[in-house]
Design an enzyme around this catalytic site. Structure first.
Site, mmCIF file in Angstrom:
data_model
loop_
_atom_site.group_PDB
_atom_site.id
_atom_site.type_symbol
_atom_site.label_atom_id
_atom_site.label_comp_id
_atom_site.label_asym_id
_atom_site.label_seq_id
_atom_site.Cartn_x
_atom_site.Cartn_y
_atom_site.Cartn_z
ATOM 1 N N LYS A 41 23.121 42.231 71.549
ATOM 2 C CA LYS A 41 23.266 42.132 70.246
ATOM 3 C C LYS A 41 22.243 40.508 69.113
ATOM 4 O O LYS A 41 22.401 39.524 69.683
ATOM 5 C CB LYS A 41 24.815 42.321 69.750
ATOM 6 C CG LYS A 41 25.544 40.928 69.817
ATOM 7 C CD LYS A 41 26.709 41.964 70.236
ATOM 8 C CE LYS A 41 28.087 40.609 70.412
ATOM 9 N NZ LYS A 41 29.368 40.674 70.038
ATOM 10 N N ARG A 137 41.127 45.607 65.319
ATOM 11 C CA ARG A 137 39.038 45.368 64.563
ATOM 12 C C ARG A 137 38.753 46.514 65.565
ATOM 13 O O ARG A 137 39.311 48.040 64.770
ATOM 14 C CB ARG A 137 38.704 43.882 64.906
ATOM 15 C CG ARG A 137 38.544 43.914 66.432
ATOM 16 C CD ARG A 137 37.042 42.744 66.648
ATOM 17 N NE ARG A 137 36.789 42.937 68.033
ATOM 18 C CZ ARG A 137 35.836 41.507 68.522
ATOM 19 N NH1 ARG A 137 35.378 41.092 67.593
ATOM 20 N NH2 ARG A 137 35.549 42.094 69.247
ATOM 21 N N TYR A 266 23.192 14.167 48.384
ATOM 22 C CA TYR A 266 23.830 14.430 47.401
ATOM 23 C C TYR A 266 25.644 13.918 47.696
ATOM 24 O O TYR A 266 26.160 13.591 48.411
ATOM 25 C CB TYR A 266 24.372 15.805 47.326
ATOM 26 C CG TYR A 266 23.625 16.556 46.687
ATOM 27 C CD1 TYR A 266 22.959 16.353 45.863
ATOM 28 C CD2 TYR A 266 22.648 17.615 47.490
ATOM 29 C CE1 TYR A 266 21.360 17.662 45.071
ATOM 30 C CE2 TYR A 266 21.732 18.395 47.155
ATOM 31 C CZ TYR A 266 20.978 17.859 45.781
ATOM 32 O OH TYR A 266 20.384 18.986 45.957
ATOM 33 N N MET A 314 19.793 22.116 52.026
ATOM 34 C CA MET A 314 18.998 23.430 52.281
ATOM 35 C C MET A 314 17.996 22.744 53.228
ATOM 36 O O MET A 314 17.925 24.350 54.122
ATOM 37 C CB MET A 314 18.718 24.090 50.949
ATOM 38 C CG MET A 314 18.068 25.816 50.870
ATOM 39 S SD MET A 314 18.366 26.526 50.315
ATOM 40 C CE MET A 314 19.766 26.861 48.876
#
Length: 387
Positions: A41, A137, A266, A314
């Protein structure tokens, strides 16, 4: 002084060591007596096209979540049973049944949808009834299980459905001494008995995934669903037999020397305490580097580990290389097998406060994939295929 580089983020490279995948698969095939379903998967846990490799190494079936994933396996002409176990009621069951994809069902609504698809295409659908053992679930809850088995037996007589499996999943198998394992094993045995009492027979049972197979708490059934273990991940942390299967490298884009007191990234969360050299790497959280590892992670360069400093961006991260001034284009290893002292996927998971599964499945599409047929510890220059 700032030294510009010319590489782009697309040159970060994830090497999939196919030999390591095969070695892990063979280990589980031996441990399970050949009753191994390879769970591929999420693009094989981020490893891409390895279906043929795992079948060659001993997998007797393949498991995925969606019909889309199952059809992709079938399109690769892999000739073993393929099970898809997580689909909405309006999934493309017509195509799945036509392609001989096994389908897990956890409700009468799903079972009816699969049966109608089988009638439309003039085939009998192979289904695995999925029971919830306590995870709340996927899987049929206890109070609906008997009705699901009754409905499946009726549809078997109509010829649209054939029950070929009964499956469950354990919640605490990575902790072999947890009493929940005994409770869930008993619930599964009761669910199997209920299925048989409703007239179902000839099905395979499967309960154990990677952790339950390694610890043994899910033994005694006809299939073992192994996903993470194929890729060197042991959720139970009890075995040293598995081999890591990925290496991630990136080129240095640029370097610079900075004075004591320089802030990085940052917020200036990191301020250097002494003059040092910095190297910029062209990948960040958009490429799967977990931002939670900011100011904790390390990479390997020139044979030694160096800290990644400041907040992850990012598209980029910064490495403090100390007295070493790197060259633009020089290769930095973010993780690998760990045999040469480089960080591993397990290290990155620890730095980010997460699990290894999240690291390997999170590497983004901007990172170039390379499938290597060389042993996992060999140089990646022998890569057989690039994508």
């Amino acid at each position: 002084m700032h030294t510009p580089g010319s590489r782009s983020s697309s040159t970060a490279e994830l090497v999939v060591h196919d030999d390591a995948v095969r070695a892990n698969t063979a280990w589980f095939a031996d441990r399970t007596g050949g009753h191994l379903m390879a769970v591929l998967k999420a693009d094989a846990f981020g490893h891409g096209s390895v279906a043929r490799s795992v079948v060659a190494a001993g997998a007797t079936a393949i498991g995925v979540t969606s019909v889309t994933e199952a059809l992709a396996i079938r399109a690769d002409r892999v000739d073993v049973p393929v099970l898809s176990w997580l689909n909405p009621v309006d999934a493309d069951f017509d195509s799945a049944v036509t392609a001989d994809v096994d389908l897990a069902v956890s409700s009468t609504e799903l079972l009816d949808a699969v049966s109608r698809a089988a009638a439309r295409v003039g085939r009998t659908s192979r289904v695995h009834l999925h029971v919830d053992l306590g995870m709340s679930r996927d899987g049929a809850p206890h109070d609906t299980w008997a009705a699901l088995c009754t409905a499946a037996a009726l549809l078997e007589r109509h010829g649209t459905v054939r029950v070929v499996g009964v499956m469950g999943h354990m919640s605490c198998a990575d902790r072999p001494d947890d009493p929940q394992n005994a409770r869930e094993t008993l619930r599964f045995a009761n669910a199997v008995r209920t299925a048989r009492r409703r007239g179902l027979s000839g099905f395979v049972t499967h309960l154990a995934a990677t952790a339950a197979t390694i610890t043994g708490v899910g033994s005694g059934h006809g299939l073992h669903r192994i996903g993470a273990g194929l890729f060197g991940i042991d959720p139970s942390a009890t075995s040293d037999a598995l081999v890591p299967t990925l290496s991630l490298t990136a080129p240095v884009v640029s370097t610079r020397a900075v004075a004591a007191g320089a802030g990085i990234g940052y917020g200036h969360d990191h301020v250097v305490e002494r003059p040092t050299n910095l190297a910029l790497l062209p990948l960040g959280y958009a490429d799967g580097l977990p931002r939670a590892a900011s100011d904790r992670a390390e990479v390997q360069v020139r044979g030694r580990r160096r800290p990644v400093v400041g907040r992850f961006s990012m598209d980029m991260v910064v490495v403090d290389t100390g007295d070493d001034r790197l060259r633009p284009g020089e290769t930095v290893t973010l993780f690998g097998r760990g045999t040469a002292g480089e960080p591993t996927v397990a290290d990155w998971a620890r730095w980010a406060g997460t699990i290894e599964h999240e690291i390997v499945t999170g590497i983004g599409p901007r990172v170039r994939r390379v499938h290597s047929t060389a042993p996992a510890g060999a140089a990646t220059g022998t890569a057989a295929a690039r994508a």
